[in-house]
Design a protein around this motif. Structure first.
Motif, PDB file in Angstrom:
ATOM      1  N   SER A 173       0.833  -1.210   0.000  1.00 54.39           N
ATOM      2  CA  SER A 173       0.000   0.000   0.000  1.00 54.39           C
ATOM      3  C   SER A 173       0.869   1.262   0.000  1.00 54.39           C
ATOM      4  O   SER A 173       0.608   2.204  -0.755  1.00 54.39           O
ATOM      5  CB  SER A 173      -0.921  -0.012   1.229  1.00 54.39           C
ATOM      6  N   LEU A 174       1.898   1.258   0.834  1.00 53.27           N
ATOM      7  CA  LEU A 174       2.790   2.433   0.895  1.00 53.27           C
ATOM      8  C   LEU A 174       3.462   2.677  -0.457  1.00 53.27           C
ATOM      9  O   LEU A 174       3.558   3.824  -0.917  1.00 53.27           O
ATOM     10  CB  LEU A 174       3.868   2.217   1.968  1.00 53.27           C
ATOM     11  N   ILE A 175       3.918   1.593  -1.081  1.00 49.41           N
ATOM     12  CA  ILE A 175       4.607   1.743  -2.369  1.00 49.41           C
ATOM     13  C   ILE A 175       3.643   2.263  -3.433  1.00 49.41           C
ATOM     14  O   ILE A 175       3.981   3.173  -4.214  1.00 49.41           O
ATOM     15  CB  ILE A 175       5.237   0.402  -2.803  1.00 49.41           C
ATOM     16  N   ALA A 176       2.443   1.701  -3.450  1.00 49.16           N
ATOM     17  CA  ALA A 176       1.457   2.134  -4.459  1.00 49.16           C
ATOM     18  C   ALA A 176       1.115   3.613  -4.286  1.00 49.16           C
ATOM     19  O   ALA A 176       1.086   4.380  -5.263  1.00 49.16           O
ATOM     20  CB  ALA A 176       0.198   1.270  -4.337  1.00 49.16           C
ATOM     21  N   ARG A 177       0.874   4.008  -3.027  1.00 50.67           N
ATOM     22  CA  ARG A 177       0.534   5.417  -2.789  1.00 50.67           C
ATOM     23  C   ARG A 177       1.725   6.327  -3.082  1.00 50.67           C
ATOM     24  O   ARG A 177       1.572   7.420  -3.626  1.00 50.67           O
ATOM     25  CB  ARG A 177       0.072   5.601  -1.341  1.00 50.67           C
ATOM     26  N   GLY A 178       2.921   5.838  -2.738  1.00 50.63           N
ATOM     27  CA  GLY A 178       4.122   6.631  -3.006  1.00 50.63           C
ATOM     28  C   GLY A 178       4.334   6.857  -4.492  1.00 50.63           C
ATOM     29  O   GLY A 178       4.673   7.977  -4.920  1.00 50.63           O
ATOM     30  N   LYS A 179       4.110   5.813  -5.261  1.00 54.03           N
ATOM     31  CA  LYS A 179       4.304   5.953  -6.711  1.00 54.03           C
ATOM     32  C   LYS A 179       3.246   6.863  -7.326  1.00 54.03           C
ATOM     33  O   LYS A 179       3.531   7.638  -8.247  1.00 54.03           O
ATOM     34  CB  LYS A 179       4.291   4.567  -7.374  1.00 54.03           C
ATOM     35  N   ARG A 180       2.031   6.772  -6.801  1.00 57.14           N
ATOM     36  CA  ARG A 180       0.983   7.682  -7.310  1.00 57.14           C
ATOM     37  C   ARG A 180       1.351   9.130  -7.002  1.00 57.14           C
ATOM     38  O   ARG A 180       1.196  10.020  -7.839  1.00 57.14           O
ATOM     39  CB  ARG A 180      -0.366   7.326  -6.672  1.00 57.14           C
ATOM     40  N   SER A 181       1.880   9.344  -5.803  1.00 53.01           N
ATOM     41  CA  SER A 181       2.271  10.708  -5.431  1.00 53.01           C
ATOM     42  C   SER A 181       3.426  11.196  -6.298  1.00 53.01           C
ATOM     43  O   SER A 181       3.452  12.352  -6.732  1.00 53.01           O
ATOM     44  CB  SER A 181       2.682  10.749  -3.953  1.00 53.01           C
ATOM     45  N   LEU A 182       4.394  10.310  -6.541  1.00 53.47           N
ATOM     46  CA  LEU A 182       5.524  10.695  -7.398  1.00 53.47           C
ATOM     47  C   LEU A 182       5.041  11.072  -8.792  1.00 53.47           C
ATOM     48  O   LEU A 182       5.492  12.061  -9.381  1.00 53.47           O
ATOM     49  CB  LEU A 182       6.535   9.541  -7.492  1.00 53.47           C
ATOM     50  N   THR A 183       4.122  10.266  -9.291  1.00 57.60           N
ATOM     51  CA  THR A 183       3.568  10.551 -10.619  1.00 57.60           C
ATOM     52  C   THR A 183       2.910  11.926 -10.639  1.00 57.60           C
ATOM     53  O   THR A 183       3.110  12.722 -11.568  1.00 57.60           O
ATOM     54  CB  THR A 183       2.542   9.469 -11.007  1.00 57.60           C
ATOM     55  N   ALA A 184       2.152  12.200  -9.581  1.00 53.57           N
ATOM     56  CA  ALA A 184       1.452  13.490  -9.517  1.00 53.57           C
ATOM     57  C   ALA A 184       2.443  14.651  -9.421  1.00 53.57           C
ATOM     58  O   ALA A 184       2.240  15.707 -10.025  1.00 53.57           O
ATOM     59  CB  ALA A 184       0.510  13.497  -8.312  1.00 53.57           C
ATOM     60  N   ILE A 185       3.526  14.433  -8.668  1.00 52.40           N
ATOM     61  CA  ILE A 185       4.512  15.518  -8.489  1.00 52.40           C
ATOM     62  C   ILE A 185       5.306  15.749  -9.767  1.00 52.40           C
ATOM     63  O   ILE A 185       5.590  16.897 -10.146  1.00 52.40           O
ATOM     64  CB  ILE A 185       5.470  15.168  -7.318  1.00 52.40           C
ATOM     65  N   LEU A 186       5.648  14.654 -10.449  1.00 54.21           N
ATOM     66  CA  LEU A 186       6.548  14.768 -11.600  1.00 54.21           C
ATOM     67  C   LEU A 186       5.809  15.066 -12.909  1.00 54.21           C
ATOM     68  O   LEU A 186       6.423  15.567 -13.860  1.00 54.21           O
ATOM     69  CB  LEU A 186       7.368  13.482 -11.754  1.00 54.21           C
ATOM     70  N   SER A 187       4.548  14.736 -12.947  1.00 56.71           N
ATOM     71  CA  SER A 187       3.822  14.898 -14.215  1.00 56.71           C
ATOM     72  C   SER A 187       3.874  16.307 -14.794  1.00 56.71           C
ATOM     73  O   SER A 187       4.046  16.474 -16.009  1.00 56.71           O
ATOM     74  CB  SER A 187       2.357  14.447 -14.045  1.00 56.71           C
ATOM     75  N   PRO A 188       3.725  17.350 -13.956  1.00 51.95           N
ATOM     76  CA  PRO A 188       3.798  18.704 -14.544  1.00 51.95           C
ATOM     77  C   PRO A 188       5.150  18.972 -15.205  1.00 51.95           C
ATOM     78  O   PRO A 188       5.244  19.880 -16.044  1.00 51.95           O
ATOM     79  CB  PRO A 188       3.602  19.612 -13.323  1.00 51.95           C
ATOM     80  N   ARG A 189       6.168  18.235 -14.842  1.00 55.01           N
ATOM     81  CA  ARG A 189       7.496  18.469 -15.423  1.00 55.01           C
ATOM     82  C   ARG A 189       7.844  17.391 -16.444  1.00 55.01           C
ATOM     83  O   ARG A 189       9.013  17.213 -16.784  1.00 55.01           O
ATOM     84  CB  ARG A 189       8.543  18.489 -14.301  1.00 55.01           C
ATOM     85  N   ARG A 190       6.816  16.683 -16.886  1.00 49.25           N
ATOM     86  CA  ARG A 190       7.030  15.533 -17.756  1.00 49.25           C
ATOM     87  C   ARG A 190       7.836  15.906 -18.999  1.00 49.25           C
ATOM     88  O   ARG A 190       8.794  15.223 -19.365  1.00 49.25           O
ATOM     89  CB  ARG A 190       5.672  14.967 -18.162  1.00 49.25           C
ATOM     90  N   ALA A 191       7.459  16.990 -19.629  1.00 54.08           N
ATOM     91  CA  ALA A 191       8.139  17.392 -20.870  1.00 54.08           C
ATOM     92  C   ALA A 191       9.592  17.779 -20.584  1.00 54.08           C
ATOM     93  O   ALA A 191      10.504  17.417 -21.333  1.00 54.08           O
ATOM     94  CB  ALA A 191       7.394  18.550 -21.524  1.00 54.08           C
ATOM     95  N   GLU A 192       9.796  18.473 -19.462  1.00 54.64           N
ATOM     96  CA  GLU A 192      11.160  18.872 -19.112  1.00 54.64           C
ATOM     97  C   GLU A 192      12.050  17.667 -18.870  1.00 54.64           C
ATOM     98  O   GLU A 192      13.246  17.698 -19.150  1.00 54.64           O
ATOM     99  CB  GLU A 192      11.145  19.721 -17.827  1.00 54.64           C
ATOM    100  N   LEU A 193      11.430  16.616 -18.319  1.00 62.17           N
ATOM    101  CA  LEU A 193      12.201  15.413 -18.010  1.00 62.17           C
ATOM    102  C   LEU A 193      12.452  14.549 -19.242  1.00 62.17           C
ATOM    103  O   LEU A 193      13.130  13.533 -19.164  1.00 62.17           O
ATOM    104  CB  LEU A 193      11.465  14.593 -16.942  1.00 62.17           C
ATOM    105  N   GLY A 194      11.869  14.958 -20.361  1.00 58.22           N
ATOM    106  CA  GLY A 194      12.127  14.232 -21.597  1.00 58.22           C
ATOM    107  C   GLY A 194      11.117  13.153 -21.904  1.00 58.22           C
ATOM    108  O   GLY A 194      11.299  12.355 -22.810  1.00 58.22           O
ATOM    109  N   TYR A 195      10.015  13.104 -21.124  1.00 59.79           N
ATOM    110  CA  TYR A 195       8.978  12.101 -21.373  1.00 59.79           C
ATOM    111  C   TYR A 195       7.822  12.780 -22.100  1.00 59.79           C
ATOM    112  O   TYR A 195       6.730  12.945 -21.564  1.00 59.79           O
ATOM    113  CB  TYR A 195       8.496  11.492 -20.051  1.00 59.79           C
ATOM    114  N   ASP A 196       8.058  13.185 -23.319  1.00 55.65           N
ATOM    115  CA  ASP A 196       7.047  13.983 -24.006  1.00 55.65           C
ATOM    116  C   ASP A 196       6.236  13.191 -25.013  1.00 55.65           C
ATOM    117  O   ASP A 196       5.394  13.732 -25.707  1.00 55.65           O
ATOM    118  CB  ASP A 196       7.705  15.171 -24.720  1.00 55.65           C
TER     119      ASP A 196
END
Lengths: 128, 193
Positions: B167-190
Motif C-alpha cells: 500500500s505504501l509503495i502504491a501510494r508513493g508511486k501515485r504521489s511521485l507521478t502526480a509531483i513529476l507529471s507537470p514536469r514531464r516534458a522537461e524530463l524528456g517524457y514527451d
C-alpha cells in the motif's frame, strides 16, 4: 490510462533505473572512519576474554550435573554408590572373622552369615 | 585472509571472521555494506552529511553486535537497513516542523530547464519528488525501487506487514507521478501514451 501530461508507469520505472545506476556514493573519508572503528572495536574485543559459545547441552550427565549443582557433588554420589555395590558383592575378610568368633562364643554351629530370610511355617502349623 | 578471496564469502561468514579477529573481513564488510547503507540513508534523509553520521553509527553498532550475532535469524543487510532506517527516523523527527515532506519543491529556474533536463537534472527532480513524500511512503519506495529489496524484506525492515508495504509503495508511486507529471516534458517524457 495516462495522458501526455502524466508520467507513465514506464517513465517512472525508467527514472528509478537511472537512479539505481546513479546511487549516492559514500565519501572515502567515511569508509576510512568506519574501517578504523571496526579495527578499534576488534582490537578492544581481543583484549577481553573470549566469549563462550552458548551450545545447548545434550545427554544425561549435563542434566545430572545441573540438578546436583556441579560435577563435585555428582562425583561424590557416584563414588559412594560404587563403594556400596562393592561392599555388597564382595564380603571383606575382616567381617568373616568377626562373625566366626561370635559364632564360637555363642556356641552356634551354623554360620551367622547364613540368614534364613524366609523361615518355614511348620512350627506354627503343628500347633493347629 | 586476502580481500579478493572474500568476495564470494557471505555477509554472515564475514561477520564471523570479523568477530574472530580477521582484519580483512572488517575491510570487506566495510566496503560491501557502507555504500548500500549510505545510498539508502542519503535518499531517505536527502542530506549527505546527516547520512554519513547515520551510517557511521549504524556500522559501529554492527561491529559491536558481531560476536553476539545469531546466525540464521536475520540477514545482515536487512538488520543494517533497519538500523539505518530507525536512525534516519529519529533525525527526521528531531528536524520537525521543517520535515522533509513539508519542504517545497525547489524552483527550477536554471537555464538547463528551458532546454530540457539532462540526466543529472532528472535525478534531482526525482530526489526532490521523493523528499515531498510522507516519510513511510518515501522509505518504502526507496527500499523497493532504488535499493531493490523484495516486499517481505521491506516489511521486516520497516516492521510492518507485507500488505502495508504494498500500500505504501502504491501510494508513493501515485504521489511521485502526480509531483513529476507537470514536469514531464522537461524530463524528456514527451511522447503521448
Amino acid at each position: 490510462m495516462t495522458t501526455k501530461f502524466e508520467m507513465g508507469e514506464e517513465d517512472l520505472d525508467g527514472l528509478f533505473a537511472e537512479a539505481r545506476a546513479d546511487a549516492p556514493l559514500p565519501p572515502g573519508s567515511l569508509v576510512q572512519r568506519i574501517e578504523a572503528a571496526a579495527l578499534a572495536e576488534q582490537a578492544g574485543r581481543a583484549s577481553r576474554p573470549p566469549l563462550r559459545a552458548n551450545i545447548p547441552s545434550r545427554g544425561l550427565m549435563p542434566h545430572l550435573s545441573g540438578w546436583f549443582r556441579g560435577l563435585g557433588l555428582t562425583a561424590g554420589l557416584a563414588t559412594a554408590t560404587l563403594a556400596g555395590v562393592w561392599l555388597g558383592a564382595v564380603q571383606p575378610a575382616g567381617l568373616s572373622s568377626v562373625t566366626d568368633s561370635v559364632s564360637r562364643a555363642l556356641g552356634v554351629t551354623a554360620s551367622l552369615d547364613r540368614v534364613d530370610l524366609i523361615p518355614a511355617f511348620d512350627p506354627f502349623q503343628s500347633e493347629g | 585472509m586476502a580481500l579478493d578471496a572474500l568476495s564470494d564469502v557471505s555477509d554472515e561468514a564475514l561477520l564471523v571472521l570479523y568477530a574472530n579477529g580477521d582484519q580483512a573481513a572488517a575491510r570487506a564488510l566495510t566496503l560491501r555494506l557502507t555504500p548500500r547503507a549510505f545510498g539508502f540513508a542519503a535518499r531517505v534523509l536527502s542530506d549527505r552529511a546527516e547520512a554519513e553520521d547515520v551510517v557511521q553509527e549504524a556500522m559501529l553498532r554492527l561491529w559491536r553486535v558481531a560476536s553476539d550475532w545469531r546466525q540464521g535469524e536475520a540477514k545482515i543487510s536487512t538488520w543494517l537497513y533497519r538500523v539505518v532506517l530507525n536512525l534516519c527516523t529519529d533525525r527526521i523527527r528531531k528536524k520537525r516542523p521543517s520535515a522533509l515532506e513539508d519542504v517545497a519543491e525547489p524552483e527550477d529556474d536554471t537555464p538547463g530547464a528551458q532546454a530540457g533536463l539532462i540526466e543529472r537534472d532528472r535525478m534531482q527532480a526525482l530526489e526532490a519528488a521523493l523528499a515531498r513524500l510522507p516519510d513511510r511512503q518515501r522509505q518504502a519506495v526507496v527500499l523497493r525501487h532504488l535499493e531493490g529489496l523484495g516486499n517481505p524484506e521491506i516489511a521486516e525492515v520497516m516492521d510492518i506487514g507485507v500488505e502495508a508495504v504494498e500500500s505504501l509503495i502504491a501510494r508513493g508511486k501515485r504521489s511521485l507521478t502526480a509531483i513529476l507529471s507537470p514536469r514531464r516534458a522537461e524530463l524528456g517524457y514527451d511522447n503521448e501514451v
